[in-house]
Design a protein around this motif. Structure first.
Motif, PDB file in Angstrom:
ATOM      1  N   GLY A  13       0.836  -1.187   0.000  1.00 30.86           N
ATOM      2  CA  GLY A  13       0.000   0.000   0.000  1.00 30.86           C
ATOM      3  C   GLY A  13       0.873   1.239   0.000  1.00 30.86           C
ATOM      4  N   TYR A  14       0.528   2.225  -0.830  1.00 31.89           N
ATOM      5  CA  TYR A  14       1.358   3.418  -0.983  1.00 31.89           C
ATOM      6  C   TYR A  14       0.685   4.711  -0.536  1.00 31.89           C
ATOM      7  N   SER A  15      -0.632   4.814  -0.687  1.00 33.97           N
ATOM      8  CA  SER A  15      -1.295   6.082  -0.389  1.00 33.97           C
ATOM      9  C   SER A  15      -2.693   5.815   0.134  1.00 33.97           C
ATOM     10  N   ILE A  16      -3.153   6.655   1.054  1.00 36.46           N
ATOM     11  CA  ILE A  16      -4.445   6.458   1.704  1.00 36.46           C
ATOM     12  C   ILE A  16      -5.111   7.810   1.908  1.00 36.46           C
ATOM     13  N   ALA A  17      -6.426   7.831   1.834  1.00 38.17           N
ATOM     14  CA  ALA A  17      -7.217   9.028   2.105  1.00 38.17           C
ATOM     15  C   ALA A  17      -8.490   8.596   2.805  1.00 38.17           C
ATOM     16  N   ARG A  60       0.390   5.203  -6.904  1.00 37.62           N
ATOM     17  CA  ARG A  60       1.322   5.850  -5.979  1.00 37.62           C
ATOM     18  C   ARG A  60       0.711   6.979  -5.168  1.00 37.62           C
ATOM     19  N   GLY A  61      -0.376   7.554  -5.648  1.00 37.31           N
ATOM     20  CA  GLY A  61      -1.012   8.646  -4.926  1.00 37.31           C
ATOM     21  C   GLY A  61      -2.513   8.568  -5.058  1.00 37.31           C
ATOM     22  N   LEU A  62      -3.246   8.963  -4.002  1.00 36.47           N
ATOM     23  CA  LEU A  62      -4.705   8.914  -4.009  1.00 36.47           C
ATOM     24  C   LEU A  62      -5.247  10.115  -3.247  1.00 36.47           C
ATOM     25  N   ALA A  63      -6.256  10.748  -3.817  1.00 40.17           N
ATOM     26  CA  ALA A  63      -6.995  11.817  -3.153  1.00 40.17           C
ATOM     27  C   ALA A  63      -8.482  11.572  -3.381  1.00 40.17           C
ATOM     28  N   LEU A  64      -9.325  12.189  -2.559  1.00 39.48           N
ATOM     29  CA  LEU A  64     -10.766  11.993  -2.646  1.00 39.48           C
ATOM     30  C   LEU A  64     -11.466  13.290  -2.993  1.00 39.48           C
ATOM     31  N   GLY A  65     -12.429  13.193  -3.916  1.00 37.32           N
ATOM     32  CA  GLY A  65     -13.285  14.321  -4.247  1.00 37.32           C
ATOM     33  C   GLY A  65     -14.397  14.482  -3.225  1.00 37.32           C
ATOM     34  N   PHE A  86      -9.362   9.775  -6.828  1.00 35.62           N
ATOM     35  CA  PHE A  86      -8.471  10.244  -7.879  1.00 35.62           C
ATOM     36  C   PHE A  86      -7.121   9.582  -7.627  1.00 35.62           C
ATOM     37  N   VAL A  87      -6.618   8.854  -8.621  1.00 31.91           N
ATOM     38  CA  VAL A  87      -5.427   8.022  -8.437  1.00 31.91           C
ATOM     39  C   VAL A  87      -4.374   8.407  -9.478  1.00 31.91           C
ATOM     40  N   THR A  88      -3.124   8.395  -9.068  1.00 32.64           N
ATOM     41  CA  THR A  88      -2.016   8.601  -9.988  1.00 32.64           C
ATOM     42  C   THR A  88      -0.915   7.595  -9.693  1.00 32.64           C
ATOM     43  N   GLY A  89      -0.027   7.419 -10.675  1.00 31.98           N
ATOM     44  CA  GLY A  89       1.059   6.468 -10.474  1.00 31.98           C
ATOM     45  C   GLY A  89       1.883   6.328 -11.737  1.00 31.98           C
ATOM     46  N   VAL A  90       2.334   5.122 -11.969  1.00 40.72           N
ATOM     47  CA  VAL A  90       3.243   4.848 -13.079  1.00 40.72           C
ATOM     48  C   VAL A  90       2.782   3.594 -13.816  1.00 40.72           C
ATOM     49  N   ILE A 150      -1.011  13.323  -5.650  1.00 47.16           N
ATOM     50  CA  ILE A 150      -2.164  13.922  -6.315  1.00 47.16           C
ATOM     51  C   ILE A 150      -2.996  14.665  -5.283  1.00 47.16           C
ATOM     52  N   ALA A 151      -3.636  15.758  -5.724  1.00 46.53           N
ATOM     53  CA  ALA A 151      -4.568  16.500  -4.879  1.00 46.53           C
ATOM     54  C   ALA A 151      -5.726  16.960  -5.748  1.00 46.53           C
TER      55      ALA A 151
END
Length: 234
Positions: free
Chosen positions: A95-99, A160-165, A171-175, A227-228
């Motif tokens: 696990g890499y990112s949590i919101a 790698r990154g997660l944010a919530l609307g 909203f997810v980002t990574g590679v 991500i934001a």
């Protein structure tokens, strides 16, 4: 080999409110943290410990050959667990990112190599390549999944990154190295070249579909780790 630690400082940073180890007899690492309105910390990472501390767990037993992700919610004073659970299949997760949303539901992203990662209400119920991203949302008490899905193509993909609307959309980002990474309503519908591109994806609130998903990259290598999202959903 290593433990996670979780620590909270006073507002001016001069004193610890709490600090704790979090781990078992194997190697454990923390990678992502979020805090809700009540000051309760939510943590994700990876564990190789068959005795990682669990509480009210969706997945109480370690089942991975290499490691599994974990999701843990501490009480506001750091002295106890509200819940703590493994999250993974029979091979390898991190696990890499949590919101966390206003209702206290934790959403997490990371990577999985397991073909039996637990999915629920999934936009992508089957494994796409050697490494896939995953996106999952737990219920408030951590005992079940609202949804969990693979996200990836035939190459290697990591969330790698997660944010919530505001409506709970992830909203997810990574590679990604997948030329067939799932896209929808994309700014860049095709892989840009090189070995990896970044990606940006928005899931629907129930995790069952993509609002949009796009590559983001040029002719060399790209990846994204954070991500934001603003109040307008951008």
């Amino acid at each position: 080999v290593g433990d996670v630690f979780v620590a909270q400082f006073t507002a001016e940073g001069s004193t610890l409110i709490y600090a704790t180890y979090l781990g078992g007899s194997g190697g454990d690492g923390g990678a992502g943290i979020a805090v809700d309105g009540a000051g309760q910390a939510y943590v994700t990472g990876r564990t190789q410990s068959p005795d990682f501390p669990t509480q009210n767990a969706f997945q109480p037993a370690f089942g991975g050959a290499v490691s599994q992700a974990f999701v843990t919610k501490l009480t506001a004073d750091g002295s106890a667990l509200n819940f703590s659970t493994y999250l993974g299949g029979s091979y390898w997760e991190e696990g890499y990112s949590i919101a966390v949303d206003d209702a206290g539901q934790a959403s997490v992203t990371g990577m999985t190599v397991s073909t039996d990662f637990p999915t629920s209400n999934a936009l992508q119920p089957t494994h796409g390549g050697y490494v896939d991203a995953f996106v999952a949302q737990l219920t408030v008490d951590g005992s079940a999944l609202n949804y969990a899905t693979y996200l990836g193509g035939s190459g290697n993909d990591q969330g790698r990154g997660l944010a919530l609307g505001g409506d709970g959309q992830a909203f997810v980002t990574g590679v990604t190295s997948s030329t067939d990474f799932p896209t929808s309503n994309a700014l860049q519908p095709t892989h840009g070249g090189g070995f990896t591109d970044a990606f940006v994806a928005q899931l629907t609130a129930d995790g069952s579909a993509l609002s949009y998903s796009t590559f983001l990259g040029g002719s060399n290598n790209e990846g994204s780790g954070g991500i934001a999202v603003d109040a307008a959903g951008q």
